[in-house]
Design a protein around this motif. Structure first.
Motif, PDB file in Angstrom:
ATOM      1  N   PRO B 286      48.733  50.766  40.679  1.00  0.00           N
ATOM      2  CA  PRO B 286      48.497  50.517  39.253  1.00  0.00           C
ATOM      3  C   PRO B 286      49.186  49.233  38.790  1.00  0.00           C
ATOM      4  CG  PRO B 286      50.109  52.261  39.529  1.00  0.00           C
ATOM      5  CD  PRO B 286      49.620  51.930  40.902  1.00  0.00           C
ATOM      6  N   PHE B 287      48.661  48.655  37.688  1.00  0.00           N
ATOM      7  CA  PHE B 287      49.215  47.408  37.148  1.00  0.00           C
ATOM      8  C   PHE B 287      50.307  47.690  36.133  1.00  0.00           C
ATOM      9  CE2 PHE B 287      49.101  44.070  33.812  1.00  0.00           C
ATOM     10  CZ  PHE B 287      49.587  43.032  34.576  1.00  0.00           C
ATOM     11  N   GLU B 288      51.344  46.883  36.154  1.00  0.00           N
ATOM     12  CA  GLU B 288      52.313  46.801  35.069  1.00  0.00           C
ATOM     13  C   GLU B 288      52.521  45.311  34.812  1.00  0.00           C
ATOM     14  OE1 GLU B 288      53.240  49.282  33.455  1.00  0.00           O
ATOM     15  OE2 GLU B 288      52.939  50.990  34.797  1.00  0.00           O
ATOM     16  N   PRO B 289      52.775  44.922  33.547  1.00  0.00           N
ATOM     17  CA  PRO B 289      52.828  43.483  33.229  1.00  0.00           C
ATOM     18  C   PRO B 289      53.878  42.712  34.023  1.00  0.00           C
ATOM     19  CG  PRO B 289      52.713  44.777  31.226  1.00  0.00           C
ATOM     20  CD  PRO B 289      52.898  45.749  32.353  1.00  0.00           C
ATOM     21  N   TRP B 290      54.885  43.410  34.565  1.00  0.00           N
ATOM     22  CA  TRP B 290      55.927  42.679  35.307  1.00  0.00           C
ATOM     23  C   TRP B 290      55.636  42.621  36.804  1.00  0.00           C
ATOM     24  CZ3 TRP B 290      56.589  47.347  32.807  1.00  0.00           C
ATOM     25  CH2 TRP B 290      56.745  48.463  33.622  1.00  0.00           C
ATOM     26  N   LEU B 291      54.458  43.095  37.204  1.00  0.00           N
ATOM     27  CA  LEU B 291      54.122  43.095  38.623  1.00  0.00           C
ATOM     28  C   LEU B 291      53.132  41.979  38.959  1.00  0.00           C
ATOM     29  CD1 LEU B 291      53.627  46.902  39.331  1.00  0.00           C
ATOM     30  CD2 LEU B 291      55.594  45.482  39.898  1.00  0.00           C
TER      31      LEU B 291
END
Lengths: 118, 465
Positions: B286-291
């Motif tokens: 899944p995506f997170e903005p800090w990845l």
């Protein structure tokens, strides 16, 4: 993002001398080019070309120098990474000592106005 | 006595008066050349996209609400993720035929755009865009660029790591549009990246309803315009002229060909979907903005934009405290607009340069128009080299050629190589024309010689050699 570096290598811009207590630096992780996460920390593999550690964005390879205040050393980004001033309080906790040096995130019309300190 | 065939047919015809129209439609003549089937491949990929898309819409959940995964794919067990991402992992692992349909949908999108691009090059290099078909050309270009957007939204909706990185770049490019970019992009996203949950509803309704309808309308206009002005044709024989159409009728001639092509395209797409893995989102996570991850590549049809973004030197154009042109604008917004604008204006540019304002139903071979062909090759090469640089990090992994070296090679190459090709290709076209003329003269001479021999008092034809 938080990183800790050798304080003797630090060459922060004027006025930021106190921003990195014990060599601990805080930068925005959002690339100033197109907004990806500056998720790569590059150790020098070939010191002639890459003299020291760098922060690299994997999308378009904008590269920032953590030792000089997040300046752009490579790639398409047009602004340095915003730096967050840090301090260590009386209890030994790491705290932000103010707002980011610049607005965070990719560039837009008004991005170069100063962020407020409230 | 009732007739089971005649009576219903008569019933319908008496109430619709459709027989005359149908007869005209069935007699429509198709040119007899394989290259006219490229557009059909795009059309049939679109049909597969609609079919597989409807199936996916039965299970997809366009929501950013956080949820914890407990499903059949154990490596992600206990991971917090958006409902959107979870529903796509479930489509891949928990629902019957889900992975097959999802991968077929993805492959169909890649083939849809690819066949449109190949169709476009065929139309360009044969001069099929000339009067009276400029509108068909424009509509086709609009379809192509709408398809880019549709594909981008499709893989953005999944909310895996790659889609989030793509969305972040889209946000950055949106912000970079001079003056209005900031407010415009913010109103679309609802808040600074990653935006508000409403963004997902907006992208979803655009991806599954608005843009598919727009594409369907454009396809309809495109085909209606083709029929109204009729297909072009190659000068395959002396019978093919500007005024006379030679070809096979829709029925019975073209129908079995097209039917076979429908099934063939669908079969290939489903085979790809079943056998060749594409976008394994469970590996990206899944995506997170800090990845962010290294080696991230978009679908092929956005590669030219990532290449352009990466090629730009580091600068923002500023006026005092204001940032007039942030860097991503050049590669992410201006570059595709220049490509679209140049292609859209090309029929008029060519008319201006050649002074040829007449109607054309016969196609050129590429050599017949050396300047157009040379320009087309140079232009496509320019776009292709920028596209190729989008994969420079993969080229480094494959060939060991450093990214930095490639950057400087490409920054020069994207200008020098097309320029050299322009003159090279134009030369080749002219040489081919010359050889055609020599061939023509030779044939003419042989023909005359034959006639002369025949004229000598009806002498018997000499055996050859």
């Amino acid at each position: 993002m938080l990183i800790r570096v050798d304080t003797t290598k630090l060459k922060l811009p004027e006025g930021r001398a106190s921003w990195a207590p014990e060599g601990i630096l805080a930068y925005s992780k959002i690339c100033t080019h197109a907004g990806c996460a500056v998720a790569l920390y590059r150790k020098p593999t070939f010191p002639v070309l890459e003299p020291q550690d760098a922060l690299v964005c994997p999308c378009h390879y904008s590269t920032f120098d953590p030792f000089t205040g997040g300046t752009v050393t490579y790639g398409p980004a047009g602004r340095p990474l915003p730096q967050l001033p840090l301090e260590i309080d009386a209890d030994g906790n790491l705290r932000a000592a103010g707002n980011f040096s610049q607005r965070v995130g990719p560039s837009w019309w008004n991005v170069r106005s100063r962020p407020t300190n409230d | 006595m009732t007739d089971p065939v005649q009576d219903p047919v008569r019933f319908i015809d008496e109430r619709t008066a459709g027989a005359a129209l149908l007869r005209r439609g069935l007699r429509y003549l198709f040119p007899d050349h394989w290259s006219f089937l490229l557009g059909e491949v795009a059309l049939y990929s679109f049909i597969v996209l609609i079919g597989t898309g409807i199936y996916l819409a039965l299970f997809f959940d366009p929501s950013t609400a956080k949820t914890v995964y407990h499903g059949p794919y154990t490596p992600l067990d206990g991971q917090t993720m958006s409902a959107a991402f979870k529903s796509v992992v479930d489509i891949s692992f928990a629902y019957k035929a889900g992975l097959l349909i999802r991968q077929t949908h993805h492959w169909a999108a890649d083939v849809f755009v690819a066949s449109m691009v190949i169709h476009l090059t065929r139309v360009f290099f044969t001069g099929a865009f000339r009067k009276p078909r400029e509108l068909t050309w424009i509509i086709g270009l609009l379809m192509l660029f709408t398809a880019f957007l549709e594909g981008y939204l499709g893989y953005s909706l999944v909310d895996d790591l790659l889609s989030g990185m793509g969305l972040a770049i889209g946000y950055g490019v949106g912000l970079s549009i001079p003056v209005i970019g900031g407010p415009m992009t913010l109103s679309l996203f609802g808040a600074p990246f990653p935006g508000k949950p409403e963004l997902w509803s907006r992208m979803y309704i655009a991806h599954v309803l608005l843009i598919p309808i727009l594409l369907a309308v454009l396809i309809t206009i495109h085909l209606a315009l083709v029929m109204a002005r009729h297909h072009t044709q190659f000068r395959q024989s002396r019978r093919h002229t500007e005024r006379r159409i030679v070809g096979v009728p829709l029925f019975p001639g073209q129908t079995p060909r097209s039917l076979a092509l429908v099934f063939f395209v669908a079969a290939v797409l489903f085979l790809l979907g079943g056998l060749v893995q594409i976008n394994p989102i469970w590996q990206w996570g899944p995506f997170e903005p800090w990845l962010g991850t290294n080696g991230a590549q978009p679908d092929w049809y956005l590669g030219w934009l990532i290449g352009a973004l990466r090629l730009m030197p580091s600068f923002d154009l500023t006026i005092g405290h204001f940032t007039l042109v942030p860097n991503p604008f050049w590669g992410g917004a201006l570059f595709p607009l220049v490509v679209l604008g140049l292609l859209a204006a090309f029929p008029w540019i060519e008319r201006r340069l050649t002074g040829d304002r007449t109607t054309h139903n016969l196609l050129d071979r590429p050599r017949d128009a050396p300047n157009r062909t040379a320009f087309g090759v140079a232009f496509l090469t320019w776009v292709f080299l920028i596209f190729a640089f989008g994969a420079a990090d993969r080229i480094f992994v494959l060939l060991g050629l450093s990214y930095n070296t490639q950057l400087y090679i490409f920054r020069i190459g994207i200008w020098v190589v097309p320029l050299a090709l322009f003159f090279g290709v134009r030369r080749v076209c002219r040489e081919l024309q010359t050889s055609d003329r020599i061939e023509e003269v030779r044939e003419q001479a042989e023909h005359e010689a034959e006639e002369d021999r025949g004229a000598v008092a009806g002498a018997p034809a000499q055996p050859a050699g």
